[in-house]
Design an enzyme around this catalytic site. Structure first.
Site: not given
Ligand code: NAD
Ligand code: TDX
Length: 361
Positions: A136-138, A163, A167
Protein backbone atom coordinates in the site's frame (compact mmCIF):
# COMPACT_ATOMS: atom_id res chain seq x y z
CA UNK A 1 -0.01 -24.11 -17.86
CA UNK A 2 1.09 -21.56 -15.27
CA UNK A 3 -0.18 -22.09 -11.71
CA UNK A 4 -0.95 -19.12 -9.45
CA UNK A 5 -1.23 -19.28 -5.69
CA UNK A 6 -3.36 -16.27 -4.74
CA UNK A 7 -3.67 -15.45 -1.03
CA UNK A 8 -6.70 -13.49 0.19
CA UNK A 9 -8.56 -14.09 -3.07
CA UNK A 10 -11.96 -13.97 -1.37
CA UNK A 11 -11.45 -10.34 -0.34
CA UNK A 12 -12.14 -7.17 -2.30
CA UNK A 13 -9.05 -6.77 -4.48
CA UNK A 14 -8.16 -10.48 -4.57
CA UNK A 15 -11.56 -11.49 -5.95
CA UNK A 16 -11.48 -8.73 -8.58
CA UNK A 17 -7.95 -9.85 -9.51
CA UNK A 18 -9.10 -13.48 -9.93
CA UNK A 19 -11.92 -12.30 -12.21
CA UNK A 20 -9.47 -10.17 -14.17
CA UNK A 21 -7.02 -13.05 -14.59
CA UNK A 22 -9.63 -15.56 -15.80
CA UNK A 23 -11.04 -12.92 -18.18
CA UNK A 24 -7.57 -12.29 -19.55
CA UNK A 25 -6.00 -15.77 -19.64
CA UNK A 26 -9.06 -18.05 -19.66
CA UNK A 27 -8.06 -21.70 -19.37
CA UNK A 28 -4.36 -20.99 -19.90
CA UNK A 29 -3.81 -20.53 -16.16
CA UNK A 30 -4.71 -22.35 -12.96
CA UNK A 31 -5.52 -20.42 -9.79
CA UNK A 32 -5.40 -21.78 -6.26
CA UNK A 33 -6.99 -19.32 -3.86
CA UNK A 34 -6.01 -19.67 -0.21
CA UNK A 35 -8.10 -17.62 2.18
CA UNK A 36 -8.96 -17.86 5.87
CA UNK A 37 -12.38 -16.30 5.25
CA UNK A 38 -12.22 -13.68 7.97
CA UNK A 39 -15.10 -11.19 8.20
CA UNK A 40 -13.63 -9.63 5.01
CA UNK A 41 -13.47 -12.82 2.95
CA UNK A 42 -16.57 -13.78 1.05
CA UNK A 43 -16.85 -16.71 -1.36
CA UNK A 44 -19.94 -15.09 -2.88
CA UNK A 45 -17.47 -12.77 -4.64
CA UNK A 46 -16.30 -15.76 -6.68
CA UNK A 47 -19.58 -17.62 -7.20
CA UNK A 48 -19.44 -17.30 -10.98
CA UNK A 49 -16.05 -19.01 -11.28
CA UNK A 50 -16.16 -21.52 -8.42
CA UNK A 51 -16.94 -24.48 -10.69
CA UNK A 52 -14.13 -23.82 -13.15
CA UNK A 53 -11.86 -26.88 -13.38
CA UNK A 54 -8.78 -24.63 -13.30
CA UNK A 55 -9.82 -22.92 -10.03
CA UNK A 56 -9.39 -24.34 -6.52
CA UNK A 57 -10.26 -22.81 -3.17
CA UNK A 58 -8.37 -23.80 -0.02
CA UNK A 59 -9.60 -22.49 3.32
CA UNK A 60 -6.46 -21.89 5.37
CA UNK A 61 -4.67 -19.30 7.45
CA UNK A 62 -1.47 -17.98 5.85
CA UNK A 63 0.13 -18.19 9.31
CA UNK A 64 -0.40 -21.98 9.25
CA UNK A 65 2.98 -23.23 7.97
CA UNK A 66 1.83 -26.81 7.48
CA UNK A 67 -1.23 -25.88 5.46
CA UNK A 68 0.79 -23.58 3.18
CA UNK A 69 3.65 -26.11 2.80
CA UNK A 70 1.06 -28.74 1.81
CA UNK A 71 -0.22 -26.52 -1.03
CA UNK A 72 3.35 -26.06 -2.33
CA UNK A 73 4.08 -29.80 -1.96
CA UNK A 74 0.97 -30.81 -3.91
CA UNK A 75 1.23 -28.21 -6.68
CA UNK A 76 4.00 -26.81 -8.87
CA UNK A 77 3.35 -23.15 -8.09
CA UNK A 78 4.77 -20.62 -10.59
CA UNK A 79 3.42 -17.38 -9.17
CA UNK A 80 2.48 -16.30 -5.66
CA UNK A 81 0.29 -13.20 -5.62
CA UNK A 82 0.01 -12.23 -1.99
CA UNK A 83 -3.05 -10.14 -1.06
CA UNK A 84 -4.08 -11.73 2.26
CA UNK A 85 -3.97 -9.14 5.02
CA UNK A 86 -5.96 -7.36 7.64
CA UNK A 87 -6.69 -4.23 5.64
CA UNK A 88 -8.74 -1.71 7.63
CA UNK A 89 -6.94 1.19 9.32
CA UNK A 90 -9.70 1.86 11.90
CA UNK A 91 -9.68 -1.75 13.04
CA UNK A 92 -5.88 -1.65 13.35
CA UNK A 93 -6.18 1.30 15.73
CA UNK A 94 -8.46 -0.76 17.98
CA UNK A 95 -6.78 -4.18 17.66
CA UNK A 96 -3.22 -4.00 16.33
CA UNK A 97 -2.09 -7.54 17.22
CA UNK A 98 -4.02 -9.39 14.53
CA UNK A 99 -2.46 -7.02 11.95
CA UNK A 100 1.02 -8.03 13.09
CA UNK A 101 0.02 -11.68 13.12
CA UNK A 102 -1.44 -11.86 9.61
CA UNK A 103 0.42 -9.10 7.80
CA UNK A 104 3.91 -9.74 9.21
CA UNK A 105 3.99 -13.36 10.35
CA UNK A 106 1.70 -14.49 7.52
CA UNK A 107 3.96 -12.84 4.94
CA UNK A 108 7.00 -14.53 6.54
CA UNK A 109 5.26 -17.90 6.23
CA UNK A 110 4.39 -17.26 2.57
CA UNK A 111 7.95 -16.16 1.75
CA UNK A 112 9.53 -19.07 3.55
CA UNK A 113 7.19 -21.66 2.04
CA UNK A 114 7.81 -20.32 -1.48
CA UNK A 115 11.56 -20.24 -0.84
CA UNK A 116 11.57 -23.85 0.38
CA UNK A 117 9.59 -24.97 -2.67
CA UNK A 118 11.52 -22.95 -5.26
CA UNK A 119 15.12 -23.15 -4.03
CA UNK A 120 17.64 -25.41 -5.76
CA UNK A 121 20.32 -27.23 -3.79
CA UNK A 122 22.94 -24.60 -4.66
CA UNK A 123 20.75 -21.79 -3.30
CA UNK A 124 19.63 -20.52 -6.70
CA UNK A 125 15.95 -20.53 -7.60
CA UNK A 126 14.03 -22.55 -10.19
CA UNK A 127 13.40 -20.79 -13.49
CA UNK A 128 10.42 -18.50 -13.96
CA UNK A 129 9.12 -18.37 -10.39
CA UNK A 130 7.78 -15.05 -9.08
CA UNK A 131 6.37 -13.74 -5.80
CA UNK A 132 4.30 -10.54 -6.01
CA UNK A 133 3.71 -8.81 -2.68
CA UNK A 134 0.67 -6.52 -2.73
CA UNK A 135 1.29 -3.49 -0.54
CA UNK A 136 0.00 0.00 0.00
CA UNK A 137 0.96 3.66 -0.41
CA UNK A 138 0.27 4.08 3.33
CA UNK A 139 3.79 2.77 4.08
CA UNK A 140 5.13 6.18 2.96
CA UNK A 141 3.21 8.06 5.64
CA UNK A 142 1.49 11.33 4.82
CA UNK A 143 2.07 14.15 2.32
CA UNK A 144 1.58 17.89 2.91
CA UNK A 145 -1.24 19.73 1.10
CA UNK A 146 1.19 20.63 -1.69
CA UNK A 147 -0.09 19.53 -5.11
CA UNK A 148 3.50 18.96 -6.28
CA UNK A 149 4.35 16.49 -3.50
CA UNK A 150 4.03 12.81 -4.45
CA UNK A 151 5.03 9.41 -3.14
CA UNK A 152 7.86 7.96 -5.23
CA UNK A 153 9.46 4.54 -4.76
CA UNK A 154 12.39 6.43 -3.19
CA UNK A 155 10.21 8.23 -0.62
CA UNK A 156 11.32 7.13 2.87
CA UNK A 157 9.12 4.53 4.52
CA UNK A 158 7.31 6.29 7.38
CA UNK A 159 4.13 4.44 8.39
CA UNK A 160 1.85 5.90 11.08
CA UNK A 161 -1.02 3.50 11.76
CA UNK A 162 -0.63 -0.04 13.09
CA UNK A 163 -1.99 -1.21 9.70
CA UNK A 164 0.60 0.68 7.67
CA UNK A 165 3.38 -0.26 10.11
CA UNK A 166 2.50 -3.93 9.64
CA UNK A 167 2.45 -3.54 5.84
CA UNK A 168 5.79 -1.69 5.91
CA UNK A 169 7.21 -4.53 8.03
CA UNK A 170 6.00 -7.07 5.49
CA UNK A 171 7.58 -5.02 2.66
CA UNK A 172 10.89 -5.09 4.55
CA UNK A 173 10.64 -8.86 4.99
CA UNK A 174 10.18 -9.24 1.24
CA UNK A 175 13.20 -6.99 0.66
CA UNK A 176 15.21 -9.06 3.15
CA UNK A 177 14.42 -12.24 1.20
CA UNK A 178 15.55 -10.58 -2.03
CA UNK A 179 18.70 -9.13 -0.48
CA UNK A 180 19.65 -12.25 1.49
CA UNK A 181 18.61 -15.12 -0.76
CA UNK A 182 18.12 -13.38 -4.14
CA UNK A 183 14.53 -14.54 -3.79
CA UNK A 184 12.46 -13.65 -6.91
CA UNK A 185 10.05 -11.10 -5.41
CA UNK A 186 8.50 -7.81 -6.48
CA UNK A 187 6.50 -5.32 -4.37
CA UNK A 188 3.66 -3.09 -5.52
CA UNK A 189 2.46 -0.13 -3.41
CA UNK A 190 -1.00 0.95 -4.47
CA UNK A 191 -3.27 3.83 -3.55
CA UNK A 192 -6.92 3.55 -2.40
CA UNK A 193 -8.97 1.15 -4.50
CA UNK A 194 -12.69 1.32 -5.18
CA UNK A 195 -15.06 -0.93 -7.12
CA UNK A 196 -17.36 -3.95 -6.73
CA UNK A 197 -17.10 -6.34 -3.75
CA UNK A 198 -15.52 -3.82 -1.34
CA UNK A 199 -16.56 -4.39 2.25
CA UNK A 200 -18.70 -1.50 3.58
CA UNK A 201 -16.31 -0.61 6.40
CA UNK A 202 -14.30 1.35 3.78
CA UNK A 203 -15.32 4.90 2.83
CA UNK A 204 -16.96 4.46 -0.59
CA UNK A 205 -19.17 1.39 0.03
CA UNK A 206 -19.97 2.64 3.55
CA UNK A 207 -21.25 5.94 2.16
CA UNK A 208 -23.25 4.19 -0.60
CA UNK A 209 -24.79 1.83 1.94
CA UNK A 210 -25.63 4.59 4.42
CA UNK A 211 -27.15 6.78 1.69
CA UNK A 212 -29.44 3.93 0.63
CA UNK A 213 -30.39 3.25 4.25
CA UNK A 214 -30.98 7.00 4.93
CA UNK A 215 -28.29 6.91 7.65
CA UNK A 216 -25.81 9.63 8.58
CA UNK A 217 -22.67 9.90 6.45
CA UNK A 218 -19.77 10.05 8.94
CA UNK A 219 -16.98 12.39 7.83
CA UNK A 220 -13.82 12.17 9.92
CA UNK A 221 -12.31 15.50 11.00
CA UNK A 222 -12.71 18.34 8.49
CA UNK A 223 -13.33 15.99 5.54
CA UNK A 224 -10.37 17.47 3.68
CA UNK A 225 -8.03 14.50 3.92
CA UNK A 226 -6.99 13.50 0.43
CA UNK A 227 -6.83 9.99 -1.03
CA UNK A 228 -5.74 8.97 -4.55
CA UNK A 229 -8.49 6.66 -5.87
CA UNK A 230 -7.90 3.85 -8.36
CA UNK A 231 -10.50 1.58 -9.95
CA UNK A 232 -9.84 -1.94 -8.70
CA UNK A 233 -9.60 -3.54 -12.16
CA UNK A 234 -6.82 -1.11 -13.06
CA UNK A 235 -5.00 -2.30 -9.94
CA UNK A 236 -5.54 -5.94 -10.97
CA UNK A 237 -4.02 -5.18 -14.36
CA UNK A 238 -1.07 -3.38 -12.77
CA UNK A 239 -0.38 -6.34 -10.49
CA UNK A 240 -0.34 -8.70 -13.45
CA UNK A 241 1.97 -6.40 -15.43
CA UNK A 242 4.32 -5.90 -12.49
CA UNK A 243 4.38 -9.67 -11.86
CA UNK A 244 5.38 -10.44 -15.44
CA UNK A 245 7.53 -7.44 -16.33
CA UNK A 246 8.76 -6.15 -12.98
CA UNK A 247 12.36 -6.56 -11.90
CA UNK A 248 13.14 -8.67 -8.84
CA UNK A 249 13.75 -6.67 -5.70
CA UNK A 250 12.03 -3.55 -7.06
CA UNK A 251 8.96 -1.81 -5.73
CA UNK A 252 6.40 -0.24 -8.08
CA UNK A 253 3.91 2.45 -7.12
CA UNK A 254 0.43 2.02 -8.59
CA UNK A 255 -2.00 4.93 -8.43
CA UNK A 256 -4.84 6.67 -10.14
CA UNK A 257 -3.63 10.26 -10.51
CA UNK A 258 -6.99 10.96 -9.01
CA UNK A 259 -6.69 12.86 -5.75
CA UNK A 260 -9.88 13.84 -4.02
CA UNK A 261 -10.83 15.14 -0.60
CA UNK A 262 -13.13 12.78 1.30
CA UNK A 263 -15.91 15.35 1.31
CA UNK A 264 -15.70 15.59 -2.50
CA UNK A 265 -16.07 11.80 -2.74
CA UNK A 266 -19.15 11.90 -0.52
CA UNK A 267 -20.73 14.68 -2.58
CA UNK A 268 -20.03 12.77 -5.82
CA UNK A 269 -21.69 9.63 -4.39
CA UNK A 270 -24.78 11.61 -3.37
CA UNK A 271 -25.00 13.24 -6.83
CA UNK A 272 -24.45 9.94 -8.67
CA UNK A 273 -27.11 8.17 -6.61
CA UNK A 274 -29.51 11.02 -7.37
CA UNK A 275 -28.79 10.46 -11.05
CA UNK A 276 -29.02 6.65 -11.02
CA UNK A 277 -31.98 6.05 -8.70
CA UNK A 278 -35.35 6.22 -10.48
CA UNK A 279 -37.87 8.77 -9.19
CA UNK A 280 -40.12 5.87 -8.19
CA UNK A 281 -37.51 4.61 -5.68
CA UNK A 282 -38.59 5.80 -2.20
CA UNK A 283 -34.93 5.97 -1.05
CA UNK A 284 -34.16 8.73 -3.52
CA UNK A 285 -35.72 11.45 -1.37
CA UNK A 286 -33.41 10.54 1.55
CA UNK A 287 -30.19 10.80 -0.42
CA UNK A 288 -29.26 14.41 0.29
CA UNK A 289 -26.35 16.38 1.70
CA UNK A 290 -28.31 16.71 4.95
CA UNK A 291 -27.04 13.22 5.82
CA UNK A 292 -23.42 14.48 6.01
CA UNK A 293 -22.27 14.40 9.64
CA UNK A 294 -18.85 15.53 10.80
CA UNK A 295 -17.55 13.15 13.49
CA UNK A 296 -14.43 12.81 15.65
CA UNK A 297 -11.33 12.40 13.54
CA UNK A 298 -9.46 9.10 13.13
CA UNK A 299 -6.47 8.95 15.50
CA UNK A 300 -3.23 9.73 13.64
CA UNK A 301 -5.23 10.38 10.45
CA UNK A 302 -2.85 10.69 7.46
CA UNK A 303 -3.59 13.94 5.66
CA UNK A 304 -2.83 13.25 2.04
CA UNK A 305 -1.78 10.37 -0.22
CA UNK A 306 -0.76 10.86 -3.86
CA UNK A 307 1.11 8.34 -5.96
CA UNK A 308 3.58 8.99 -8.74
CA UNK A 309 3.15 5.87 -10.91
CA UNK A 310 5.90 6.88 -13.36
CA UNK A 311 8.13 3.87 -12.77
CA UNK A 312 5.52 1.20 -13.53
CA UNK A 313 4.46 3.19 -16.57
CA UNK A 314 8.03 3.46 -17.86
CA UNK A 315 8.89 -0.19 -17.26
CA UNK A 316 5.64 -1.99 -18.10
CA UNK A 317 3.44 0.53 -19.92
CA UNK A 318 0.74 0.38 -17.20
CA UNK A 319 -1.38 3.49 -16.58
CA UNK A 320 -4.71 4.11 -14.82
CA UNK A 321 -7.29 3.58 -17.58
CA UNK A 322 -10.58 4.19 -15.78
CA UNK A 323 -11.61 7.80 -15.23
CA UNK A 324 -13.06 8.34 -11.75
CA UNK A 325 -16.35 9.65 -13.15
CA UNK A 326 -16.81 6.35 -15.03
CA UNK A 327 -15.46 4.07 -12.30
CA UNK A 328 -17.64 5.54 -9.57
CA UNK A 329 -20.74 5.15 -11.74
CA UNK A 330 -19.86 1.51 -12.47
CA UNK A 331 -19.28 0.96 -8.76
CA UNK A 332 -22.53 2.54 -7.56
CA UNK A 333 -24.45 0.73 -10.31
CA UNK A 334 -22.91 -2.55 -9.13
CA UNK A 335 -24.00 -1.92 -5.52
CA UNK A 336 -27.51 -1.04 -6.72
CA UNK A 337 -27.69 -4.27 -8.72
CA UNK A 338 -26.23 -6.39 -5.93
CA UNK A 339 -28.27 -5.37 -2.93
CA UNK A 340 -28.37 -8.97 -1.69
CA UNK A 341 -24.57 -9.00 -1.54
CA UNK A 342 -24.67 -5.87 0.61
CA UNK A 343 -27.47 -7.26 2.77
CA UNK A 344 -25.53 -10.48 3.37
CA UNK A 345 -22.31 -8.76 4.39
CA UNK A 346 -24.04 -6.15 6.55
CA UNK A 347 -26.14 -8.63 8.47
CA UNK A 348 -24.77 -10.24 11.64
CA UNK A 349 -21.43 -8.97 12.88
CA UNK A 350 -21.33 -5.86 10.73
CA UNK A 351 -24.02 -4.16 12.83
CA UNK A 352 -22.03 -4.74 15.99
CA UNK A 353 -18.87 -3.44 14.31
CA UNK A 354 -20.70 -0.33 13.10
CA UNK A 355 -22.19 0.42 16.51
CA UNK A 356 -18.84 -0.06 18.28
CA UNK A 357 -16.90 2.02 15.77
CA UNK A 358 -19.32 4.92 15.31
CA UNK A 359 -21.37 5.23 18.51
CA UNK A 360 -18.74 7.29 20.39
CA UNK A 361 -17.56 9.43 17.49
P1 NAD B 1 -9.83 -7.26 2.23
O1 NAD B 1 -9.84 -7.00 3.69
O2 NAD B 1 -11.04 -6.98 1.42
O3 NAD B 1 -9.46 -8.79 1.96
C1 NAD B 1 -8.47 -9.47 2.67
C2 NAD B 1 -8.63 -10.97 2.42
O4 NAD B 1 -7.59 -11.65 3.12
C3 NAD B 1 -9.96 -11.54 2.93
O5 NAD B 1 -10.51 -12.41 1.98
C4 NAD B 1 -9.57 -12.27 4.20
O6 NAD B 1 -10.42 -13.38 4.49
C5 NAD B 1 -8.16 -12.73 3.85
N1 NAD B 1 -7.34 -12.97 5.05
C6 NAD B 1 -7.19 -12.15 6.14
N2 NAD B 1 -6.39 -12.73 7.04
C7 NAD B 1 -5.99 -13.92 6.51
C8 NAD B 1 -5.14 -14.97 6.96
N3 NAD B 1 -4.54 -14.91 8.15
N4 NAD B 1 -4.97 -16.05 6.17
C9 NAD B 1 -5.58 -16.14 4.96
N5 NAD B 1 -6.41 -15.18 4.49
C10 NAD B 1 -6.61 -14.09 5.26
O7 NAD B 1 -8.58 -6.47 1.69
P2 NAD B 1 -8.35 -5.75 0.27
O8 NAD B 1 -8.83 -4.38 0.36
O9 NAD B 1 -8.80 -6.66 -0.79
O10 NAD B 1 -6.75 -5.69 0.27
C11 NAD B 1 -5.98 -6.75 -0.29
C12 NAD B 1 -4.51 -6.39 -0.20
O11 NAD B 1 -4.26 -5.18 -0.89
C13 NAD B 1 -4.01 -6.15 1.23
O12 NAD B 1 -2.72 -6.70 1.33
C14 NAD B 1 -3.98 -4.64 1.37
O13 NAD B 1 -3.00 -4.24 2.29
C15 NAD B 1 -3.62 -4.24 -0.05
N6 NAD B 1 -4.08 -2.91 -0.47
C16 NAD B 1 -5.40 -2.55 -0.35
C17 NAD B 1 -5.83 -1.30 -0.81
C18 NAD B 1 -7.27 -0.87 -0.74
O14 NAD B 1 -7.58 0.26 -1.08
N7 NAD B 1 -8.19 -1.73 -0.32
C19 NAD B 1 -4.90 -0.44 -1.41
C20 NAD B 1 -3.57 -0.83 -1.51
C21 NAD B 1 -3.17 -2.08 -1.04
O1 TDX C 1 -16.59 6.45 7.87
C1 TDX C 1 -15.56 6.92 7.36
N1 TDX C 1 -15.41 8.28 7.28
C2 TDX C 1 -14.29 8.88 6.78
O2 TDX C 1 -14.21 10.12 6.74
C3 TDX C 1 -14.49 6.08 6.86
C4 TDX C 1 -14.59 4.59 6.92
C5 TDX C 1 -13.37 6.71 6.35
N2 TDX C 1 -13.27 8.06 6.32
C6 TDX C 1 -12.04 8.68 5.75
C7 TDX C 1 -10.73 8.15 6.29
C8 TDX C 1 -9.80 8.25 5.11
O3 TDX C 1 -9.25 9.56 5.03
O4 TDX C 1 -12.03 8.33 4.36
C9 TDX C 1 -10.71 8.04 3.91
C10 TDX C 1 -10.66 6.63 3.34
O5 TDX C 1 -10.81 5.76 4.44
P1 TDX C 1 -10.76 4.15 4.25
O6 TDX C 1 -11.76 3.77 3.22
O7 TDX C 1 -10.83 3.53 5.60
O8 TDX C 1 -9.32 3.95 3.57
P2 TDX C 1 -7.84 4.34 4.06
O9 TDX C 1 -7.77 4.50 5.52
O10 TDX C 1 -7.38 5.47 3.20
O11 TDX C 1 -7.06 2.97 3.64
C11 TDX C 1 -7.36 2.31 2.39
O12 TDX C 1 -6.43 2.62 1.40
C12 TDX C 1 -5.16 2.07 1.49
C13 TDX C 1 -7.44 0.80 2.57
O13 TDX C 1 -8.38 0.50 3.58
C14 TDX C 1 -6.11 0.21 2.85
O14 TDX C 1 -6.19 -1.21 2.93
C15 TDX C 1 -5.18 0.59 1.75
O15 TDX C 1 -3.90 0.11 2.02
Amino acid sequence: MRTYLVTGGAGFIGSNYIHYMFDKYGDDIRIINVDKLTYAGNLENLKDIEDKPNYTFVKADICDKDAIAKIFAENDIDRVVHFAAESHVDRSIKEPEVFVQTNVLGTAVMLNSAKAAWENEDGSFKEDKRFLHVSTDEVYGSLPDDPNAYFYETTPIDPHSPYSASKASSDFLVKAYVDTYRFPAIITNCSNNYGPYQFPEKLIPLIINNCLAGKNLPVYGDGKNVRDWLYVMDHAKGIDMATEQGRFGERYNIGGHNEKQNIEIINIIIETLQELLPDSDPRKANVTKDLITYVTDRKGHDRRYAIAPDKIKAETGWYPETMFKDGIKLTIQWYLENEDWMKNVTSGNYQKYYDDMYSNR
